[in-house]
Write a protein that holds these residues in place. Structure first.
Motif, short mmCIF file in Angstrom:
data_model
loop_
_atom_site.label_atom_id
_atom_site.label_comp_id
_atom_site.label_asym_id
_atom_site.label_seq_id
_atom_site.Cartn_x
_atom_site.Cartn_y
_atom_site.Cartn_z
N ILE A 188 -21.33 96.88 51.32
CA ILE A 188 -21.79 96.26 50.07
C ILE A 188 -23.31 96.18 50.06
CG2 ILE A 188 -21.76 94.13 48.72
CD1 ILE A 188 -18.92 93.67 49.70
N GLU A 189 -23.90 95.83 51.19
CA GLU A 189 -25.36 95.77 51.27
C GLU A 189 -25.97 97.14 51.07
OE1 GLU A 189 -26.14 94.03 55.03
OE2 GLU A 189 -25.74 91.96 54.37
N ALA A 190 -25.32 98.19 51.62
CA ALA A 190 -25.84 99.55 51.46
C ALA A 190 -25.72 100.02 50.02
CB ALA A 190 -25.09 100.50 52.39
N ALA A 191 -24.69 99.53 49.31
CA ALA A 191 -24.49 99.95 47.92
C ALA A 191 -25.45 99.25 46.96
CB ALA A 191 -23.05 99.69 47.49
N GLY A 192 -26.01 98.13 47.37
CA GLY A 192 -26.97 97.44 46.52
C GLY A 192 -26.33 96.60 45.44
N TRP A 193 -27.17 95.99 44.61
CA TRP A 193 -26.67 95.08 43.57
C TRP A 193 -25.80 95.75 42.52
CZ3 TRP A 193 -27.82 96.05 38.54
CH2 TRP A 193 -28.91 96.88 38.26
N PRO A 194 -25.95 97.07 42.20
CA PRO A 194 -25.07 97.64 41.16
C PRO A 194 -23.59 97.63 41.51
CG PRO A 194 -26.99 99.04 41.51
CD PRO A 194 -26.98 98.04 42.62
N VAL A 195 -23.25 97.42 42.80
CA VAL A 195 -21.84 97.46 43.18
C VAL A 195 -21.11 96.17 42.80
CG1 VAL A 195 -21.94 96.45 45.50
CG2 VAL A 195 -20.34 98.30 45.04
N TRP A 196 -21.84 95.09 42.54
CA TRP A 196 -21.16 93.81 42.28
C TRP A 196 -20.31 93.82 41.01
CZ3 TRP A 196 -20.25 90.54 45.91
CH2 TRP A 196 -21.11 90.46 47.00
N PRO A 197 -20.75 94.42 39.91
CA PRO A 197 -19.83 94.52 38.75
C PRO A 197 -18.56 95.30 39.08
CG PRO A 197 -22.07 94.97 38.06
CD PRO A 197 -22.10 94.92 39.56
N ILE A 198 -18.67 96.31 39.93
CA ILE A 198 -17.49 97.07 40.32
C ILE A 198 -16.55 96.21 41.16
CG2 ILE A 198 -16.67 99.13 41.53
CD1 ILE A 198 -19.35 100.44 40.97
N ILE A 199 -17.11 95.43 42.07
CA ILE A 199 -16.29 94.53 42.89
C ILE A 199 -15.60 93.49 42.01
CG2 ILE A 199 -16.37 92.75 44.67
CD1 ILE A 199 -18.63 94.32 45.99
N GLY A 228 -6.55 98.94 31.54
CA GLY A 228 -6.96 100.26 31.09
C GLY A 228 -8.47 100.36 30.90
N THR A 229 -9.06 99.27 30.41
CA THR A 229 -10.52 99.25 30.24
C THR A 229 -11.23 99.35 31.58
OG1 THR A 229 -10.30 97.91 28.23
CG2 THR A 229 -12.45 97.94 29.29
N ILE A 230 -10.73 98.63 32.58
CA ILE A 230 -11.31 98.70 33.92
C ILE A 230 -11.20 100.12 34.47
CG2 ILE A 230 -11.02 97.94 36.31
CD1 ILE A 230 -10.27 95.18 35.20
N ALA A 231 -10.03 100.76 34.25
CA ALA A 231 -9.85 102.13 34.74
C ALA A 231 -10.84 103.09 34.10
CB ALA A 231 -8.41 102.58 34.47
N ALA A 232 -11.16 102.85 32.83
CA ALA A 232 -12.08 103.74 32.12
C ALA A 232 -13.54 103.46 32.45
CB ALA A 232 -11.85 103.64 30.61
N LEU A 233 -13.86 102.18 32.67
CA LEU A 233 -15.26 101.80 32.85
C LEU A 233 -15.74 101.89 34.30
CD1 LEU A 233 -15.81 98.73 30.49
CD2 LEU A 233 -16.50 101.10 30.15
N SER A 234 -14.83 101.81 35.25
CA SER A 234 -15.25 101.81 36.66
C SER A 234 -16.06 103.05 37.04
CB SER A 234 -14.02 101.68 37.57
OG SER A 234 -13.43 100.41 37.43
N PRO A 235 -15.64 104.27 36.64
CA PRO A 235 -16.48 105.43 36.96
C PRO A 235 -17.86 105.35 36.30
CG PRO A 235 -14.28 106.14 36.35
CD PRO A 235 -14.38 104.69 36.01
N LEU A 236 -17.91 104.77 35.09
CA LEU A 236 -19.21 104.63 34.42
C LEU A 236 -20.10 103.63 35.15
CD1 LEU A 236 -18.09 104.62 30.67
CD2 LEU A 236 -18.98 106.52 32.03
N MET A 237 -19.50 102.56 35.66
CA MET A 237 -20.29 101.61 36.45
C MET A 237 -20.77 102.26 37.74
SD MET A 237 -18.49 97.87 35.88
CE MET A 237 -16.81 98.35 36.27
N GLY A 238 -19.91 103.11 38.33
CA GLY A 238 -20.33 103.86 39.50
C GLY A 238 -21.46 104.81 39.18
N LEU A 239 -21.37 105.44 38.00
CA LEU A 239 -22.45 106.35 37.58
C LEU A 239 -23.75 105.58 37.36
CD1 LEU A 239 -23.44 109.12 36.63
CD2 LEU A 239 -22.54 108.58 34.34
N PHE A 240 -23.64 104.39 36.81
CA PHE A 240 -24.83 103.55 36.64
C PHE A 240 -25.48 103.27 37.99
CE2 PHE A 240 -26.65 99.24 36.65
CZ PHE A 240 -27.70 99.44 35.77
N GLY A 241 -24.65 102.94 38.98
CA GLY A 241 -25.19 102.71 40.32
C GLY A 241 -25.82 103.96 40.90
N THR A 242 -25.22 105.11 40.59
CA THR A 242 -25.81 106.37 41.05
C THR A 242 -27.19 106.58 40.45
OG1 THR A 242 -23.60 107.34 41.27
CG2 THR A 242 -25.46 108.87 41.15
#
Length: 208
Positions: free
Chosen positions: A5-16, A111-125
Motif C-alpha cells: 500500500i505504501e509503494a502504491a501511494g495515496w491513489p490506491v486508497w479509493p481502490i481499497i 457493477g459500478t465498482i467493477a466498471a470504475l476500478s480499472p479507471l481508478m487504477g489508470l488514474f493511479g498510473t
C-alpha cells in the motif's frame, strides 16, 4: 501488505475503499439470494394445503408477508382471492416487480465498482507517470523518485484490475441468479392462481 500500500501511494486508497464495499455487497448478496430464503421449495404445497383446509385468513396473509419474497407474492395474490383471474394476476405481477427490485439491491453499486476500478487504477498510473517525469531535472534524475513513480503506476494498475475482475464476475452471477429466481417465483405464483381459481370454479358450478 502495508508495504504494498505504501509503494502504491495515496491513489490506491479509493481502490481499497471500493474493494471493501464490493466484498461487503458480495457477502450480503450471497447470504440474501439463497434459494431456500427467496423461493422455499415447500412453501407452495403448504400454502395450498392451508388454503384448502381453512381458506384465506388474515393470519395466513400476515405470515406469508413476513416469510420470504415468494411469500409476499403469494400474499398479494391471496388478498385478491375473490377477484377475477386478471386482477389476481395483476396483483401478483405488481408484487413480483417490487420483490425483484429488492433482490437487485446493491447490484448497481457492485457493477459500478467493477466498471470504475480499472479507471481508478489508470488514474493511479497517471499519477505514477507524473512522478516519473518529475524525477527528471537538469541536474539529472532522482533514482528514489523514479522508483517511487514506477511503483505507484504499476501497483495502482494491478490493484484496479484485481478489484474489477471479481466484482464483474459476481455482478453477472447475481444478475443471472436474480433472473432465475424471478422466473421460479413467477411459475409458482401461476400455479397458485390456477389452483385458487380452479377451486373457485369448481365450487361455483351448481349441481344438477
Amino acid at each position: 501488505m502495508l508495504s504494498l500500500i505504501e509503494a502504491a501511494g495515496w491513489p490506491v486508497w479509493p481502490i481499497i475503499f471500493a474493494s471493501i464495499i464490493a466484498v461487503g455487497i458480495i457477502g450480503e448478496r450471497m447470504w440474501s439470494l439463497r434459494q431456500r430464503v427467496v423461493v422455499p421449495r415447500d412453501l407452495l404445497p403448504r400454502v395450498l394445503n392451508e388454503y384448502k383446509r381453512s381458506g384465506v385468513t388474515l393470519d395466513m396473509i400476515s405470515k406469508l408477508q413476513q416469510h420470504s419474497p415468494l411469500g409476499r407474492i403469494f400474499a398479494a395474490g391471496l388478498q385478491n382471492e375473490n377477484s377475477p383471474r386478471e386482477i389476481m394476476k395483476e396483483s401478483i405481477e405488481e408484487a413480483g416487480r417490487v420483490v425483484t427490485h429488492d433482490l437487485d439491491r446493491y447490484l448497481t453499486t457492485l457493477g459500478t465498482i467493477a466498471a470504475l476500478s480499472p479507471l481508478m487504477g489508470l488514474f493511479g498510473t497517471l499519477v505514477g507517470m507524473i512522478e516519473i517525469f518529475g524525477s527528471n531535472s537538469p541536474a539529472g534524475s532522482n533514482p528514489a523518485q523514479l522508483a517511487y513513480g514506477i511503483s505507484v503506476a504499476l501497483y495502482n494498475a494491478a490493484f484496479g484490475i484485481l478489484v474489477a475482475i471479481p466484482s464483474m464476475i459476481f455482478y453477472r452471477h447475481f444478475r443471472a441468479k436474480v433472473d432465475a429466481l424471478a422466473i421460479e417465483m413467477e411459475l409458482q405464483a401461476l400455479k397458485l392462481v390456477e389452483t385458487v381459481q380452479g377451486e373457485r370454479r369448481s365450487t361455483s358450478v351448481p349441481s344438477i
